[in-house]
Design a protein around this motif. Sequence first.
Motif, short mmCIF file in Angstrom:
data_model
loop_
_atom_site.label_atom_id
_atom_site.label_comp_id
_atom_site.label_asym_id
_atom_site.label_seq_id
_atom_site.Cartn_x
_atom_site.Cartn_y
_atom_site.Cartn_z
N PRO A 1 9.13 12.35 -2.67
CA PRO A 1 8.48 13.42 -1.91
C PRO A 1 6.97 13.45 -2.05
N LYS A 2 6.42 12.82 -3.08
CA LYS A 2 4.98 12.80 -3.28
C LYS A 2 4.29 11.66 -2.53
N VAL A 3 5.07 10.82 -1.87
CA VAL A 3 4.51 9.67 -1.15
C VAL A 3 4.30 10.04 0.31
N THR A 4 3.08 9.87 0.79
CA THR A 4 2.78 10.16 2.20
C THR A 4 3.19 9.02 3.10
N SER A 5 2.90 7.79 2.72
CA SER A 5 3.27 6.62 3.51
C SER A 5 3.29 5.40 2.60
N SER B 1 -7.95 14.62 -0.19
CA SER B 1 -7.38 14.61 -1.55
C SER B 1 -6.21 13.64 -1.67
N GLN B 2 -6.27 12.54 -0.93
CA GLN B 2 -5.24 11.53 -1.03
C GLN B 2 -5.77 10.29 -1.75
N THR B 3 -4.86 9.49 -2.27
CA THR B 3 -5.21 8.29 -3.01
C THR B 3 -4.33 7.14 -2.53
N LYS B 4 -4.94 5.96 -2.41
CA LYS B 4 -4.21 4.76 -2.02
C LYS B 4 -3.99 3.87 -3.23
N VAL B 5 -2.77 3.46 -3.43
CA VAL B 5 -2.42 2.52 -4.49
C VAL B 5 -2.13 1.18 -3.81
N LEU B 6 -2.96 0.18 -4.10
CA LEU B 6 -2.85 -1.13 -3.48
C LEU B 6 -2.45 -2.16 -4.53
N GLU C 1 0.84 -1.20 0.00
CA GLU C 1 0.00 0.00 0.00
C GLU C 1 0.87 1.24 0.00
N VAL C 2 0.55 2.18 -0.90
CA VAL C 2 1.25 3.46 -0.99
C VAL C 2 0.21 4.56 -1.03
N VAL C 3 0.36 5.56 -0.15
CA VAL C 3 -0.56 6.69 -0.07
C VAL C 3 0.11 7.91 -0.68
N THR C 4 -0.59 8.58 -1.58
CA THR C 4 -0.07 9.76 -2.25
C THR C 4 -1.21 10.73 -2.51
#
Length: 246
Positions: free
Chosen positions: A232-236, A202-207, A165-168
């Motif tokens: 830098p664009k990745v939150t977690s 305004s965040q999106t999860k890439v799973l 999982e990546v949050v951006t």
Amino acid sequence: MADPGLIFGLSLRIFVAMVLGAAIGMERQWRLRTAGIRTNALVSVGACLFVFMGAVGLGENPGADPTRVAAQVVSGIGFLGAGVILRDGFNIRGLTTAATLWCAAAIGSLAGAGMEVMALIGCAAIIATNTLLRPLGRFINGRQRHAGALLQADDEDEPAEYVLEVVTTDKSEPRVRALVLQAVDRPEYTLRSLDIRPGRSSQTKVLAGVSAQHAGDTAGLEVAVQRIGLDPKVTSSRWWPAETDD
């Protein structure tokens, strides 16, 4: 000219079938399964329309049997369910999803027959089966693994499923999606699914659903999380073992 009251009643049944089918598919899509919201909704609506054809269309013929149409829906949905059943080595995947599609057809048939209350109860039972009975299944599997502890070394050679999982942000989603695809492009991994879900503010999860050849092949996921997290664009970013049931 068709009776407006009849058209409204049939349209209401179609809406009920679509909503209940989508509710069933929401649980499947949340778990990154092949048949999600739209597939289950279409199955439910399709079954509802076939029941209409039997009850309204063929009902004009005194010798017609409307129940035969519903019976053909029950058997015909098996071909669609077989498409989501996959064999991965000695493991069979997709049985629960195929059974859920079959149940979605039953919900649509109930809605098409005017049994909306029973369709709602059936929908609740299907969702409860796929969610509330899941901990019981994990408990039984845990007891089986504990009983077979002597074979633990052999279990490490079996494939394992993981979720990355990546949050951006919404604007950076295409870029981060490309980073995820590049990160899991390794010989020991096979990409099973890629899902984009809206998050908060305004965040999106890439799973990404990833299959590893061996249960201990997690070093690549650790490297992927570290590299993706530097952007830098990745939150977690994180990964965890996926549920093994289908």
